[in-house]
Design an enzyme around this catalytic site. Structure first.
Site: not given
Ligand code: PMP
Length: 395
Positions: A232, A148, A259
């Protein structure tokens, strides 16, 4: 789905959900938070405790999908955000806050002396791919199956509805950790690949750390073909001061964060070396465009800078040790648990049932079995979590 006997009565949430259904498809705005028949509603949180609309207090190991590294309403983070908010929510001019967070991140991420801030990990990955395409002059990207990277067209899961064929044609997908398939794909498509999008411990693909030999191969094989390595680190940056890339000792070309670096507020960041990142330099005639009304928002960045200062090496080491001990304890109880440090994932055939059974015991995890720790937690907290898991075994 969980048997209804394990789902506690949620009269307030039921009423809220009925209202929500009239205006929000499926009753909410985040597909990733849905748990059947419908999730409870949060009202507040403090430290590692979240309170729901029906008055239940739970130990929060969901932490808004790992973004709340200091738990809820940390006094210093809240104070920093409030101070920035009182000074003005956002401006049509840059602020010193973005310089401050960029300076801090550059000290931690070896390859990144330049940064751009965005509003989410999705946006960071999307913009980073645009950057890679602009810098290399190539259109295609390579990604790994089941991983993801947010909800931009180029990186959503294979077969996702609504993605144009033209976008799919420029995405090469390789199974996670498969060296032979990677080299074959690079041989076949290398000259049209702008970048490889890589997460060294992808949650959706099982939260297993990549084999260092695979990472070295990936770096060597991309570098020699002029393909950029886009690491990522949106989920994994909490692993160490320099994220997981620091631990592997491999230097990507571009990295994306999100985040935890926003102190709980919406954030994303793209980092890299000046010669790549300067493609964004607006003084250039051919500058890669990247704006965003709320990009580099001062409230987010003030909260994020404070959160990152509080997350020093000592705090990270403590949290990782706590996570490793919890993983060992759960494994000893017979659960299949993957991850590293403060990120854990429990693998069960029926994740929804596990979610509700834990909720009933006062523990909140992600609906996909992901758990993470926050700095307000200590051994007593993780012991309570382990006890909750153990009690499920005996039911
Ligand atoms: N990349 C990774 C590795 C992620 O885990 C996530 C979010 N879970 C994203 C990108 C997207 O971030 P966001 O949800 O902030 O858009």
């Amino acid at each position: 789905m969980a048997s209804t006997s394990t789902i506690p009565a949620l009269p307030v949430a039921d009423a809220l959900y009925d209202r929500a259904l009239g205006h929000l498809p499926g009753g909410n705005s985040r597909t990733t938070l849905f748990v059947a028949p419908h999730p409870p509603y949060a009202t507040s949180g403090r430290g590692h405790v979240l309170r729901d609309a029906d008055g239940r207090e739970v130990i929060d190991l969901q932490n808004n999908y790992t973004s709340l590294i200091h738990g809820h309403a940390h006094p210093e983070v809240t104070e920093a955000a409030a101070r920035a908010l009182h000074a003005g929510a956002s401006f049509g001019l840059p602020t010193e806050h973005e310089i401050e967070l960029a300076e801090l991140l550059s000290q931690r991420v070896a390859i990144a002396d330049r940064w751009r801030f965005a509003n989410s990990g999705t946006e960071a990955v999307m913009v980073a791919i645009r950057l890679a395409r602009a810098v290399t002059g190539r259109d295609a990207i390579l990604r790994f199956e089941g991983c993801y990277h947010g909800s931009a067209d180029a990186v959503v899961q294979h077969g996702a509805r609504g993605v144009p064929q033209g976008v799919k044609d420029d995405v090469v997908t390789v199974p996670v950790g498969d060296e032979a398939a990677l080299v074959a794909a690079l041989d076949a498509h290398g000259d049209r690949l702008a970048c490889v999008v890589f997460d060294a411990m992808p949650n959706r693909a099982g939260l297993r750390p990549a084999d260092p030999a695979f990472v070295t191969l990936l770096r060597t094989e991309t570098a020699r073909r002029g393909i950029l390595l886009l690491w990522d680190e949106v989920l994994t940056f909490r692993a160490g001061l320099g994220g997981l890339q620091g631990q592997y000792g491999v230097e990507p070309d571009i990295t994306t964060l999100g985040k935890i670096i926003g102190g709980g507020l919406p954030v994303g960041a793209i980092g890299g070396r000046a010669e790549i990142m300067d493609a964004f330099d607006p003084r250039r005639d051919d500058a890669v465009g990247h704006g965003g009304t709320f990009s580099a928002n001062p409230v987010t960045l003030a909260a994020g800078t404070t959160a990152m200062r509080l997350l020093d090496a000592t705090a990270i080491d403590r949290l990782n040790a706590l996570g490793d001990a919890l993983r060992e304890r759960l494994a000893a109880q017979g659960w299949t648990v993957t991850g590293q440090g403060s990120l854990l994932r429990v693998h069960v055939p029926d994740a929804t049932a596990l979610w509700w059974r834990l909720w009933a015991k006062g523990v909140l995890i992600s609906v996909n079995g992901l758990l993470c720790l926050s700095t307000p937690m200590d051994e007593d907290t993780t012991a309570a979590v382990a006890d909750a898991f153990e009690s499920l075994d005996q039911e």
